[in-house]
Design an enzyme around this catalytic site. Structure first.
Site, PDB file in Angstrom:
ATOM      1  CG  ASP A  68      24.511  49.413  84.529  1.00 44.61           C
ATOM      2  OD1 ASP A  68      23.547  49.851  85.160  1.00 44.61           O
ATOM      3  OD2 ASP A  68      25.031  50.002  83.557  1.00 44.61           O
ATOM      4  CG  ASP A  69      24.660  45.086  81.158  1.00 45.86           C
ATOM      5  OD1 ASP A  69      24.430  46.110  80.500  1.00 45.86           O
ATOM      6  OD2 ASP A  69      25.810  44.697  81.437  1.00 45.86           O
ATOM      7  CG  ASN A  89      21.746  50.980  74.209  1.00 49.71           C
ATOM      8  OD1 ASN A  89      20.989  51.816  73.764  1.00 49.71           O
ATOM      9  ND2 ASN A  89      21.786  50.654  75.500  1.00 49.71           N
ATOM     10  CE1 TYR A 117      26.534  54.440  79.105  1.00 46.04           C
ATOM     11  CE2 TYR A 117      24.443  55.514  78.660  1.00 46.04           C
ATOM     12  CZ  TYR A 117      25.169  54.466  79.214  1.00 46.04           C
ATOM     13  OH  TYR A 117      24.502  53.469  79.867  1.00 46.04           O
ATOM     14  CD  GLU A 129      27.610  48.365  82.274  1.00 42.94           C
ATOM     15  OE1 GLU A 129      27.490  48.843  83.401  1.00 42.94           O
ATOM     16  OE2 GLU A 129      26.658  48.231  81.482  1.00 42.94           O
ATOM     17  CG  ASP A 130      28.107  46.103  78.237  1.00 46.84           C
ATOM     18  OD1 ASP A 130      27.066  46.138  78.922  1.00 46.84           O
ATOM     19  OD2 ASP A 130      28.339  46.939  77.332  1.00 46.84           O
ATOM     20  CE  LYS A 132      27.073  51.349  81.094  1.00 45.90           C
ATOM     21  NZ  LYS A 132      25.615  51.415  81.202  1.00 45.90           N
ATOM     22  NE  ARG A 165      24.877  42.560  76.578  1.00 46.53           N
ATOM     23  CZ  ARG A 165      24.871  43.794  77.117  1.00 46.53           C
ATOM     24  NH1 ARG A 165      25.553  44.797  76.589  1.00 46.53           N
ATOM     25  NH2 ARG A 165      24.185  44.031  78.216  1.00 46.53           N
TER      26      ARG A 165
HETATM   27  N1  LIG Z   1      18.748  50.603  77.483  1.00 43.41           N
HETATM   28  C1  LIG Z   1      19.497  50.096  78.430  1.00 43.41           C
HETATM   29  O1  LIG Z   1      19.724  50.690  79.482  1.00 43.41           O
HETATM   30  C2  LIG Z   1      20.110  48.756  78.223  1.00 43.41           C
HETATM   31  C3  LIG Z   1      20.098  48.146  77.020  1.00 43.41           C
HETATM   32  N2  LIG Z   1      20.660  46.911  76.853  1.00 43.41           N
HETATM   33  C4  LIG Z   1      20.689  46.358  75.523  1.00 43.41           C
HETATM   34  O2  LIG Z   1      19.911  45.191  75.476  1.00 43.41           O
HETATM   35  C5  LIG Z   1      20.431  44.321  74.494  1.00 43.41           C
HETATM   36  C6  LIG Z   1      20.502  42.927  75.083  1.00 43.41           C
HETATM   37  O3  LIG Z   1      21.365  42.897  76.179  1.00 43.41           O
HETATM   38  P1  LIG Z   1      21.421  41.602  77.122  1.00 43.41           P
HETATM   39  O4  LIG Z   1      20.093  41.280  77.645  1.00 43.41           O
HETATM   40  O5  LIG Z   1      22.484  41.824  78.079  1.00 43.41           O
HETATM   41  O6  LIG Z   1      21.878  40.505  76.067  1.00 43.41           O
HETATM   42  P2  LIG Z   1      21.760  38.944  76.162  1.00 43.41           P
HETATM   43  O7  LIG Z   1      22.714  38.409  75.190  1.00 43.41           O
HETATM   44  O8  LIG Z   1      21.837  38.512  77.576  1.00 43.41           O
HETATM   45  O9  LIG Z   1      20.259  38.635  75.654  1.00 43.41           O
HETATM   46  C7  LIG Z   1      19.839  38.784  74.347  1.00 43.41           C
HETATM   47  C8  LIG Z   1      18.532  38.041  74.180  1.00 43.41           C
HETATM   48  O10 LIG Z   1      18.004  38.381  72.921  1.00 43.41           O
HETATM   49  C9  LIG Z   1      17.619  37.190  72.267  1.00 43.41           C
HETATM   50  N3  LIG Z   1      17.697  37.376  70.823  1.00 43.41           N
HETATM   51  C10 LIG Z   1      18.791  37.577  70.065  1.00 43.41           C
HETATM   52  N4  LIG Z   1      18.432  37.695  68.779  1.00 43.41           N
HETATM   53  C11 LIG Z   1      17.107  37.561  68.729  1.00 43.41           C
HETATM   54  C12 LIG Z   1      16.149  37.572  67.681  1.00 43.41           C
HETATM   55  N5  LIG Z   1      16.517  37.808  66.429  1.00 43.41           N
HETATM   56  N6  LIG Z   1      14.864  37.373  67.997  1.00 43.41           N
HETATM   57  C13 LIG Z   1      14.488  37.150  69.261  1.00 43.41           C
HETATM   58  N7  LIG Z   1      15.341  37.146  70.297  1.00 43.41           N
HETATM   59  C14 LIG Z   1      16.629  37.336  70.025  1.00 43.41           C
HETATM   60  C15 LIG Z   1      18.568  36.132  72.766  1.00 43.41           C
HETATM   61  O11 LIG Z   1      17.977  34.883  72.535  1.00 43.41           O
HETATM   62  P3  LIG Z   1      18.674  33.484  72.884  1.00 43.41           P
HETATM   63  O12 LIG Z   1      18.710  33.456  74.378  1.00 43.41           O
HETATM   64  O13 LIG Z   1      17.777  32.490  72.309  1.00 43.41           O
HETATM   65  O14 LIG Z   1      20.036  33.529  72.288  1.00 43.41           O
HETATM   66  C16 LIG Z   1      18.668  36.537  74.228  1.00 43.41           C
HETATM   67  O15 LIG Z   1      17.610  35.978  74.942  1.00 43.41           O
HETATM   68  C17 LIG Z   1      21.771  44.905  74.071  1.00 43.41           C
HETATM   69  O16 LIG Z   1      21.629  45.530  72.829  1.00 43.41           O
HETATM   70  C18 LIG Z   1      22.066  45.956  75.107  1.00 43.41           C
HETATM   71  O17 LIG Z   1      22.756  47.060  74.560  1.00 43.41           O
HETATM   72  C19 LIG Z   1      21.231  46.237  77.895  1.00 43.41           C
HETATM   73  C20 LIG Z   1      21.285  46.802  79.119  1.00 43.41           C
HETATM   74  C21 LIG Z   1      20.757  48.125  79.367  1.00 43.41           C
HETATM   75  C1  LIG Z   2      23.219  50.645  78.472  1.00 44.68           C
HETATM   76  C2  LIG Z   2      23.899  49.386  78.699  1.00 44.68           C
HETATM   77  O1  LIG Z   2      24.369  49.110  79.792  1.00 44.68           O
HETATM   78  C3  LIG Z   2      24.021  48.461  77.620  1.00 44.68           C
HETATM   79  O2  LIG Z   2      23.487  48.696  76.542  1.00 44.68           O
HETATM   80  O3  LIG Z   2      24.680  47.429  77.816  1.00 44.68           O
HETATM   81 MG   LIG Z   3      25.728  47.513  79.720  1.00 48.51          MG
END
Ligand SMILES: NC(=O)C1=CN([C@@H]2O[C@H](COP(=O)(O)OP(=O)(O)OC[C@H]3O[C@@H](n4cnc5c(N)ncnc54)[C@H](OP(=O)(O)O)[C@@H]3O)[C@@H](O)[C@H]2O)C=CC1
Ligand SMILES: CC(=O)C(=O)O
Ligand SMILES: [Mg+2]
Length: 636
Positions: free
Chosen positions: A350-351, A492, A184, A327-328, A255, A237
């Site tokens: 999941d996200d 991540n 993972y 997912e993603d 997953k 993503r």
């Molecule tokens: N720990 C866990 O269980 C999980 C972790 N994650 C992680 O979270 C991260 C984001 O995932 P997700 O929400 O799906 O992604 P999205 O693409 O949906 O969202 C990313 C957000 O970050 C913003 N962003 C990007 N760059 C910057 C920056 N330099 N400064 C400020 N804001 C910024 C984007 O802004 P804008 O909208 O303006 O483009 C957007 O709002 C990934 O790395 C993923 O691996 C996700 C799910 C679970």
């Molecule tokens: C953990 C997870 O689902 C992610 O980083 O997208």
């Molecule tokens: Mg994910």
């Protein structure tokens, strides 16, 4: 060989009159049944050599019908197919000899007993020694530890999964803390980035634009028929690594291996799917080892139609109760897909939802360390996408439930920063729909550090996908405003983490309550050892999914996410709190998953969304009893 329809499979897999050379074995209850696809469709399955083995004894097959079977009626699709539709001519035989040791579902390697070797034509195909599964586990973990490079460990684990599934799961379950970072995040991220180069045996189902119009047929090429969980990505993503196209397949595969190892869902009931609509990643399009369609991503109607066909085919093939986990996906599709199919299918993102539930659990338990109620805190996010707004909404919902204040009010406790700065009302017009509820009254703020100083959050959450964005200045501002700042760097893989554990502890003089999405090792700061937590949806989705499946739930409801959060938070012990941890260790994850499953199922029954009746008396015990065990079965 005799073609097999479902009713006779469930009631009598030892079909009499078969012309299989091993037909004598079919009357044995524990003989490894082999379901073989012949004819035109089989020829297309290529690398399976038209032959696959299903892990079902007669007893299990009957049990499937009565327990967690996913509502499947016409397993092979022949009964419902119209005359002009193509069907796969499935038939049954018994795996033995060379085929048996090449079959990952039944292979035991050197653990086949003398008796089994005699009965199943294995003599001479294995060296004389017979060893226990325990010794095999020891040998395997020793071998994995020899590799210095994480990707080599990953490849060795995938190789094991393709060779001996039960041993793979036993090794993973017994060494879960050590191997989670291998199968993972973070290693799966590197594996996806290099998927084309390391690709050997295909895993999962690839559904590309080329399959448009025949997705149902493609689903029927998959050897397992009783599917209960599908994890699907379109690769746009992948973690915080961006668009990896078809190489995203590592994610559904990873997953789902956690679904089985952590949540106890049978591996044969799990289906990893990658929808390949192309990629906008130029590097991949030019990569000679890229395994996907070499074209720009399809969008709009073309994309929507492929997804619609997939979702329709899934329901038609596996029934109403199959769980589809998105997912993603990129956020411009993720929210819409969840909203659209949430009304007609059992879907879970999941996200958005799993992440929300795991973070809320961590926040609930952190109150034991920082005091107060959730409503007493102020939350600031860096990143306002799927994870950020998903978590934000569940926090607001929970505060609303606790305080009876409308959610429109409780949202005001939560602030988000995106790539353009703090989300405020003056930006409302230009915001994507999922950001609009968070556009509070405030003057524009451009940087995170200014937002921290202006909002004075007690909790800072990173969901930006961009590494090292919690700078020293940002973390120090959190430490100035809070005795125990809560800092969750969720992005991540490790390279994208908003700050490292070492940075968080050093810049707060050891006062931070810190978790990351991918694991960091303990940190020594001024003679004291600090253990960072891991805040990852892997704590939630396996148990959550098990709870849905075992109760025959037909739709996901937000209250189930809250129930899962409470269940996870309740598993944090005094010993964990003493170490500054807000999550329990992964070593107990199967018990934790059973607790989550029980609470999710209970909520589902309460809401009238569960269809498995009567409701089991003890849902925790029932969850445990449903869980897959990787211990070898004896073959007679
Ligand atoms: N720990 C866990 O269980 C999980 C972790 N994650 C992680 O979270 C991260 C984001 O995932 P997700 O929400 O799906 O992604 P999205 O693409 O949906 O969202 C990313 C957000 O970050 C913003 N962003 C990007 N760059 C910057 C920056 N330099 N400064 C400020 N804001 C910024 C984007 O802004 P804008 O909208 O303006 O483009 C957007 O709002 C990934 O790395 C993923 O691996 C996700 C799910 C679970
Ligand atoms: C953990 C997870 O689902 C992610 O980083 O997208
Ligand atoms: Mg994910």
């Amino acid at each position: 060989m005799i073609s097999l329809n479902r009713s006779c499979f469930l009631s009598n897999p030892g079909i009499s009159g078969t012309r299989s050379p091993f037909s004598h074995s079919q009357k044995r209850r524990s003989a490894p049944l082999k379901v073989v696809a012949l004819g035109t469709n089989a020829a297309r399955t290529g690398e399976r050599n038209g032959s696959v083995v299903m892990e079902n004894t007669a007893k299990e097959a009957v049990e499937l019908k009565s327990t967690v079977h996913g509502g499947v009626k016409d397993v092979y699709g022949e009964d419902t197919a119209s005359e002009d539709q193509l069907v796969t001519p499935w038939s049954v035989s018994v795996a033995s000899g060379y085929t048996l040791i090449r079959d990952p579902h039944h292979n035991k390697g050197l653990a086949f007993t003398e008796k089994e070797r005699d009965a199943h034509y294995l003599c001479g195909l294995l060296p004389p020694v017979v060893i226990s599964q325990e010794l095999q586990v020891k040998k395997m973990i020793n071998a994995i530890r020899q590799y210095q490079v994480p990707l080599q460990k990953y490849i060795a684990m995938m190789d094991l999964q393709g060779r001996n599934e039960k041993l793979f799961y036993k090794v993973l379950i017994e060494h879960v803390e050590e191997l989670l970072p291998v199968v993972y995040t973070p290693t799966v991220g590197e594996a996806c980035q290099k998927y084309g180069s390391i690709f050997t045996n295909p895993q999962g189902l690839f559904i590309s634009l080329k399959e448009k119009g025949k997705i149902l047929e493609v689903l029927r090429n998959w050897p397992e028929k009783n599917i209960q969980v599908i994890v699907v990505t379109d690769g746009e993503r992948i973690l915080g690594l961006g668009d990896l196209g078809c190489h995203g397949m590592g994610i559904p595969v990873g997953k789902l291996s956690l679904y089985s190892a952590l949540g106890g869902v049978r591996p044969s009931a799990c289906l990893p799917v990658t929808i390949d609509v192309g990629t906008n990643n130029e590097k991949l399009l030019e990569d000679e080892f890229y395994i996907g369609l070499r074209q720009k991503r399809a969008t709009g109607q073309e994309y929507a139609e492929l997804l619609q066909e997939f979702m329709t085919a899934v329901k038609q093939n596996y029934g109403e109760k199959v769980l589809v986990q998105f997912e993603d996906f990129a956020n411009h599709n993720a929210f819409d897909l969840l909203a659209k199919y949430g009304a007609t299918h059992l879907v879970f993102n999941d996200d958005i939802q799993g992440t929300a539930s795991v973070v809320l659990a961590g926040l609930m338990s952190s109150l034991k360390l920082v005091g107060g109620s959730l409503a007493d805190h102020t939350f600031l996010f860096l990143g306002a996408g799927e994870a950020g707004t998903g978590i934000a909404e569940l926090i607001a919902l929970e505060i609303s439930k606790q305080t009876n204040a409308p959610v429109e009010e409780t949202r005001k406790k939560v602030w988000l920063v995106d790539s353009k700065g703090l989300i405020v009302s003056s930006r409302l017009e230009s915001l994507q729909h999922f950001k609009k509820p968070w556009a509070h009254e405030h003057e524009p703020v451009n940087t995170l550090v200014d937002a921290v100083n202006a909002i004075k959050p007690t909790v800072l959450i990173g969901t930006s996908g961009v590494g090292r964005t919690f700078t020293k200045e940002v973390v120090e501002a959190m430490a100035t405003n809070n005795e125990r700042p809560i800092i969750l760097a969720l992005s991540n893989p490790t390279s994208q983490s908003e700050c490292t554990a070492e940075e968080a502890y050093t810049w707060t003089q050891g006062r931070a309550i810190y978790c990351s999405g991918s694991p960091f090792p303990p940190v020594e700061y001024e003679g004291k050892v600090y253990t960072p937590g891991q805040s990852n949806n892997a704590y939630i989705f396996p148990g959550f999914g098990l709870g849905l499946i075992m109760s025959g739930t037909i739709r996901v409801h937000d209250d189930m996410l809250l129930a899962a959060s409470e269940a996870l938070a309740s598993q944090v012990s005094g010993e964990d709190y003493d170490k500054g941890l807000i999550y329990p260790p992964f070593t107990n994850i199967r018990k934790i998953s059973a607790h989550i499953a029980a609470k999710v199922a209970a909520k589902s029954y309460e809401l009238g969304l569960a269809t498995r009746l009567p409701e089991p008396k003890d849902l925790f015990q029932y969850a445990e009893s449903c869980m897959y065990s990787p211990t070898y079965r004896s073959f007679r």
